[in-house]
Scaffold this active site. Sequence first.
Site, PDB file in Angstrom:
ATOM      1  N   ASP A  40     -36.315 -11.422  47.787  1.00  0.00           N
ATOM      2  CA  ASP A  40     -36.839 -10.042  47.806  1.00  0.00           C
ATOM      3  C   ASP A  40     -37.290  -9.611  49.197  1.00  0.00           C
ATOM      4  OD1 ASP A  40     -39.185 -11.603  47.681  1.00  0.00           O
ATOM      5  OD2 ASP A  40     -40.099 -10.440  46.050  1.00  0.00           O
TER       6      ASP A  40
ATOM      7  N   SER B  53     -64.876  -9.395  34.461  1.00  0.00           N
ATOM      8  CA  SER B  53     -63.755 -10.025  33.757  1.00  0.00           C
ATOM      9  C   SER B  53     -64.264 -10.732  32.516  1.00  0.00           C
ATOM     10  CB  SER B  53     -63.094 -11.022  34.708  1.00  0.00           C
ATOM     11  OG  SER B  53     -62.487 -12.045  33.980  1.00  0.00           O
TER      12      SER B  53
ATOM     13  N   ALA C 294     -49.806 -19.767  38.348  1.00  0.00           N
ATOM     14  CA  ALA C 294     -48.761 -20.636  37.786  1.00  0.00           C
ATOM     15  C   ALA C 294     -47.371 -20.165  38.157  1.00  0.00           C
ATOM     16  CB  ALA C 294     -48.903 -20.697  36.270  1.00  0.00           C
ATOM     17  N   GLY C 295     -47.283 -19.159  39.017  1.00  0.00           N
ATOM     18  CA  GLY C 295     -45.954 -18.666  39.397  1.00  0.00           C
ATOM     19  C   GLY C 295     -45.403 -17.664  38.394  1.00  0.00           C
ATOM     20  N   LEU C 296     -46.276 -17.139  37.503  1.00  0.00           N
ATOM     21  CA  LEU C 296     -45.822 -16.121  36.543  1.00  0.00           C
ATOM     22  C   LEU C 296     -46.370 -14.752  36.932  1.00  0.00           C
ATOM     23  CD1 LEU C 296     -46.126 -18.105  33.190  1.00  0.00           C
ATOM     24  CD2 LEU C 296     -44.130 -17.793  34.643  1.00  0.00           C
TER      25      LEU C 296
ATOM     26  N   SER D   8     -49.487 -13.626  37.992  1.00  0.00           N
ATOM     27  CA  SER D   8     -50.782 -13.101  37.544  1.00  0.00           C
ATOM     28  C   SER D   8     -51.304 -12.083  38.561  1.00  0.00           C
ATOM     29  CB  SER D   8     -51.790 -14.249  37.361  1.00  0.00           C
ATOM     30  OG  SER D   8     -51.872 -15.015  38.535  1.00  0.00           O
TER      31      SER D   8
ATOM     32  N   ASP E 278     -42.298  -8.834  42.069  1.00  0.00           N
ATOM     33  CA  ASP E 278     -43.271  -9.007  40.984  1.00  0.00           C
ATOM     34  C   ASP E 278     -43.868  -7.668  40.560  1.00  0.00           C
ATOM     35  OD1 ASP E 278     -42.726 -11.594  41.625  1.00  0.00           O
ATOM     36  OD2 ASP E 278     -44.667 -12.003  42.563  1.00  0.00           O
TER      37      ASP E 278
ATOM     38  N   TYR F   3     -45.391 -20.217  51.970  1.00  0.00           N
ATOM     39  CA  TYR F   3     -44.648 -19.005  51.601  1.00  0.00           C
ATOM     40  C   TYR F   3     -44.510 -18.102  52.827  1.00  0.00           C
ATOM     41  CZ  TYR F   3     -43.379 -14.693  49.208  1.00  0.00           C
ATOM     42  OH  TYR F   3     -42.735 -13.545  48.818  1.00  0.00           O
TER      43      TYR F   3
HETATM   44  C1  GLA Z   1     -43.656 -14.793  44.893  1.00  0.00           C
HETATM   45  C2  GLA Z   1     -43.689 -13.444  45.602  1.00  0.00           C
HETATM   46  C3  GLA Z   1     -42.417 -12.655  45.339  1.00  0.00           C
HETATM   47  C4  GLA Z   1     -41.179 -13.479  45.609  1.00  0.00           C
HETATM   48  C5  GLA Z   1     -41.276 -14.845  44.942  1.00  0.00           C
HETATM   49  C6  GLA Z   1     -40.127 -15.746  45.301  1.00  0.00           C
HETATM   50  O1  GLA Z   1     -43.689 -14.600  43.523  1.00  0.00           O
HETATM   51  O2  GLA Z   1     -44.806 -12.706  45.197  1.00  0.00           O
HETATM   52  O3  GLA Z   1     -42.418 -11.469  46.099  1.00  0.00           O
HETATM   53  O4  GLA Z   1     -40.939 -13.603  46.980  1.00  0.00           O
HETATM   54  O5  GLA Z   1     -42.480 -15.512  45.253  1.00  0.00           O
HETATM   55  O6  GLA Z   1     -38.950 -15.196  44.839  1.00  0.00           O
END
Ligand code: GLA
Length: 390
Positions: free
Chosen positions: A36, A67, A122-124, A126, A172, A222
């Site tokens: 992206d 929260s 968790a990579g979803l 949040s 995201d 990242y």
């Molecule tokens: C995270 C970032 C996204 C994207 C992904 C990897 O989720 O927020 O913008 O770069 O990693 O695809």
Amino acid sequence: MLDTDVLTKHFFEHCGKVPRIFSAPGRVNLIGDHTDYNDGFALPIAIGKRTVVAAAPRADRQIAVSSSSVAEKAVIELDGRAWVRRGNWVDFVEGMVRTLESRGLRIPSADLLVDSDVPIGAGLSSSAALEMSVGLALVSLAGDASLSPRALALAAQSAEQVYVGTQCGIMDQLVAALGRQDQALLIDCRSLATTDVPCALREASIVICDTKVKHDLAGSAYNDRRRECESSVSAMRVRRPDLRALRDLSPEELDLHGEVLTDALRRRCRHVVHENARTLAAAQALAEEDLAQFGRLMVASHDSLRSDYEVSCAELDLAVEVAIAVSGVYGARMTGGGFGGCTVTLVRNEMVDELSERLRRSFHDRFQRHPDIFAVRASEGMKEHARTGA
Ligand code: GLA
């Protein structure tokens, strides 16, 4: 899905007002990772796990945010007071407030109560679920209909970059805004054009394995990857002065111009350039319900993220390795930024239990860990919920 009636009741008990309720989903990226921010393509789905915000106006020039699940409460002073990074979830909220303010929105004073069942970190996604649900609440309370969902997604991306410090792309936030039930969202991250790709799988399930691992360097690594891509583009301008982003290179052009790069940078670029091609091919395969082809592309994507982009880890690799050895599995890959988090597996419905069992056993034997394993469906994006009263 969280119970919005319970949230409404809590809000009423604390603030004495009936709130409006807004929510935005987490996401799973089916394919197209680390593309992206290279102006490339991604194919995520919004999932049923959501962040929900109860919101009502108040009289002073403050946003009071709390929260249901985390103890912290915070007060954000409106009208341009100095900002100090807190280092917690409130930064996402304050980031949205300040960013929308700087884009001309007259932010209303408000009480906000946040709850979420999107697993945190968790990579979803949040983060985007929080940004977008808060953003939608603020824009709606302000009564400002001029900000499009795409503009809100861009504001959220900027909030995360400036106020949290992650140089994230747009995937995201955009899928949190525009995701639809039973549709995957093919995103062109340059033009922000999106195409719905039917994803109401009848015979297959999308299964998430949350390794519950988060490696410390995730945030800084990242940002490093993003910088590596940008410096590769600069270096290749010697050969192609008009090059804007890795998106503009075909695999053949990369072979040609990549000669000017170090081996490590060439591998980063190889991932991005081929991942873009895989993502477009995967969208086509999904549209044609060719799950076997889709699965092959998922596996190729994981291999590339592991060996060329180097954002996987032992736990993600194990989850993929175990999954693809189960009969009835079309494909599996890590999803999102990497360095921990989740894998996504496409599997025939009748093999979901067997897959889950094998993942659990392997994780226990190798890491003495218990992953969370659950199926998801493509769900709707951000929305305001119908009023139910307190
Ligand atoms: C995270 C970032 C996204 C994207 C992904 C990897 O989720 O927020 O913008 O770069 O990693 O695809």
